[in-house]
Every structure is written in structure tokens, then in C-alpha cells.
Design a protein around this motif. Structure first.
Motif, PDB file in Angstrom:
ATOM      1  N   ASP A   1       3.202  -1.225   6.065  1.00  0.00           N
ATOM      2  CA  ASP A   1       2.772  -0.292   5.105  1.00  0.00           C
ATOM      3  C   ASP A   1       2.146  -1.339   4.150  1.00  0.00           C
ATOM      4  N   MET A   2       1.052  -1.525   3.948  1.00  0.00           N
ATOM      5  CA  MET A   2       0.357  -2.550   3.100  1.00  0.00           C
ATOM      6  C   MET A   2       0.128  -2.077   1.518  1.00  0.00           C
ATOM      7  N   LYS A   3       0.192  -0.719   1.398  1.00  0.00           N
ATOM      8  CA  LYS A   3       0.239  -0.021  -0.152  1.00  0.00           C
ATOM      9  C   LYS A   3       1.586  -0.305  -0.393  1.00  0.00           C
TER      10      LYS A   3
ATOM     11  N   ILE B   1       0.759  -9.522   5.803  1.00  0.00           N
ATOM     12  CA  ILE B   1       1.771 -10.023   6.378  1.00  0.00           C
ATOM     13  C   ILE B   1       1.530 -10.150   7.929  1.00  0.00           C
ATOM     14  N   VAL B   2       1.463 -11.208   8.926  1.00  0.00           N
ATOM     15  CA  VAL B   2       1.121 -11.551   9.881  1.00  0.00           C
ATOM     16  C   VAL B   2       2.440 -11.920  10.662  1.00  0.00           C
ATOM     17  N   LEU B   3       2.282 -11.764  12.019  1.00  0.00           N
ATOM     18  CA  LEU B   3       3.610 -12.332  12.797  1.00  0.00           C
ATOM     19  C   LEU B   3       3.123 -12.330  14.066  1.00  0.00           C
TER      20      LEU B   3
ATOM     21  N   LEU C   1      -0.556   0.144   8.251  1.00  0.00           N
ATOM     22  CA  LEU C   1      -1.044   1.287   7.315  1.00  0.00           C
ATOM     23  C   LEU C   1      -1.775   0.484   6.157  1.00  0.00           C
ATOM     24  N   VAL C   2      -3.331   1.050   5.867  1.00  0.00           N
ATOM     25  CA  VAL C   2      -3.891   0.543   4.977  1.00  0.00           C
ATOM     26  C   VAL C   2      -4.654   1.891   4.007  1.00  0.00           C
TER      27      VAL C   2
END
Length: 259
Positions: free
Chosen positions: A53-55, A116-118, A258-259
Motif C-alpha cells: 500500500d503506497m499511500k 518498494i520493489v523486490l 495499491l496506489v
């Protein structure tokens, strides 16, 4: 002995299959049951996935708790040289993480935010197909694993991964770890092998959640079973719009945003 055309073609076909070691191909044309097995689909009872959740993540832009926890737990060395750094989970600009979604009218907050990336633990992982030693493989629950003892350092998997989710040890990573930083419960690596996020498989097998999820104080990371309609990940995905990295490539990534 007289051999009719049908028998001749059948024998020729079987001979060809044996030459290429294609017993699986023979089974493929022999019945639907084997065909289903060869699809190598994940277990219907469990398919692990993650939602970010990027918010919530944006509430503290400088936070690195998830990354720090992951790297501590898995003995990931801190190497300042970006050409040689090892990373299991890190942050990227929106334009780098989602190049196919980049446009001049994108929301300004998305342009500025670090994502965040993986490893995406793809349902159709290209890295697995190209590994000549089967050092990387996909478990039935969908986690893409990495056997760093079997890895020969060819880096084919790195070339096949479209997400840059794998790192190569150009130097001995153990030299970048202080003795008091080493987690004795997870193996350290050597020079010349590839490594990446394994979604904390060792914890998942014990019924625990990944350390990155546990460490996030904003609860921005959600982990769960996609195959379970009552799981939190399924409920979130059903109720909110999400995006994935480079879905057009057909890899079917199982990390959602989630953006």
C-alpha cells in the motif's frame, strides 16, 4: 512384415521423442491428466502473494525498516558501490518501477514517490526456465527459490529477469559483514553466486510472515494466500485497484501495489 502408414508414423514419432528425451511430450499427447501436471500450476490450496500500500508507505518517506529487517535476517551485505551492491528489497522511482505507466499527466505524488520493489515471485518466472542447473525453481506455493550452493554464476537468470530483482556477488560478501551482524540461522554466501528475495520461505514454512511485513510499522505490506477467498490479500484485491510491474510481459507477478 507389413507396416501401415499409421503405425509407421507412430513409431517414428516415438523414436523422435526418445531421441530428445521427451517422455513428457509423449505423455502430453497421451492424456489430459498428464497435460494438467505439465502446466506446473501452483497448488490450488496455497499461492502466496504480497500487496504494498503506497499511500501508507508514503507516510514516512525516509523509512527503511522493511529493507533493514530483510537484509539483517538474510545476511545481505552493505556494499556502497552501486555496480556491486546486493539487494533483496529496495526502492525505485515510479518511472523505473513502472516504465509502461509513465506519462506526462501522471499524478505528481507518484512521480516523486519511491516504490518498494523486490522479487515478484512470478507465476510464470522466466528466470526458472533459463537456469541450466535448476538452482532457481518455483515451489508449489508460488515462491521462487534460489539454491546458492547449486548456482554456477552464469547469470542467465539475471538476464531473463525483467525486474532487476537478482544480484551477483562480484566480491566475497562475507567480508562486508561484521561478525556481530551475521544471522547464524541463515547461510552466508560466497563470491560468484546470484541471490535474491525468497519471500522468507524459511519463516513461511514455520507459519510466520516475511520479516519485511512484520517490520513495517505503517502496515503497508500485506502478505497472504491468494487461493483463499477469505484471506486479507484477496479481500484487498477485490475492493481496491492495484497495479503490477510490467504485466504485459506475461510473467504474472504476484506483488501488487495499491496506489
Amino acid at each position: 512384415m507389413i507396416v501401415n502408414r499409421r503405425e509407421l508414423l507412430k513409431k517414428a514419432g516415438l523414436a523422435g521423442l526418445s531421441v530428445i528425451g521427451g517422455s513428457a511430450l509423449y505423455q502430453l499427447i497421451s492424456g489430459d491428466r498428464v497435460l494438467a501436471e505439465l502446466k506446473n500450476s501452483p497448488s490450488k490450496s496455497t499461492r502466496w502473494a504480497m500487496i504494498i500500500d503506497m499511500k501508507k508507505c508514503a507516510r514516512d518517506p525516509g523509512c527503511a525498516d522493511c529493507m533493514d529487517a530483510c537484509h539483517r535476517a538474510h545476511n545481505v551485505p552493505t556494499i556502497a558501490d552501486p555496480k556491486r551492491e546486493i539487494k533483496w528489497i529496495w526502492k525505485e522511482n515510479f518511472s523505473h518501477a513502472f516504465p509502461e505507466l509513465e506519462n506526462e499527466y501522471i499524478r505528481e505524488d507518484l512521480k516523486q514517490q519511491k516504490f518498494i520493489v523486490l522479487c515478484n515471485h512470478c507465476d510464470n518466472p522466466p528466470c526458472v526456465r533459463v537456469c541450466p542447473t535448476q538452482a532457481t525453481w518455483k515451489r508449489e506455493d508460488g515462491i521462487v527459490m534460489m539454491d546458492m550452493h547449486r548456482c554456477i554464476g552464469c547469470r542467465y537468470c539475471m538476464a531473463a529477469c525483467p525486474y532487476g530483482s537478482r544480484s551477483f556477488n562480484w566480491m566475497d560478501p562475507r567480508k562486508a559483514l561484521a561478525e556481530d551482524q551475521i544471522n547464524p540461522d541463515f547461510p552466508t554466501r560466497t563470491k560468484g553466486v546470484v541471490e535474491k528475495c525468497d519471500l522468507c520461505a524459511e519463516r513461511v514454512d514455520e507459519g510466520k510472515i516475511p520479516v519485511c511485513v512484520e517490520a513495517c510499522k505503517e502496515k503497508a505490506l500485506i502478505f497472504g494466500n491468494l487461493s483463499d477467498p477469505s484471506s486479507e490479500v484477496r479481500k484487498v484485491l477485490s475492493g481496491r485497484f492495484t497495479i503490477r510491474r510490467k504485466p504485459e510481459l506475461g510473467t504474472r507477478p504476484e506483488v501488487y501495489y495499491l496506489v
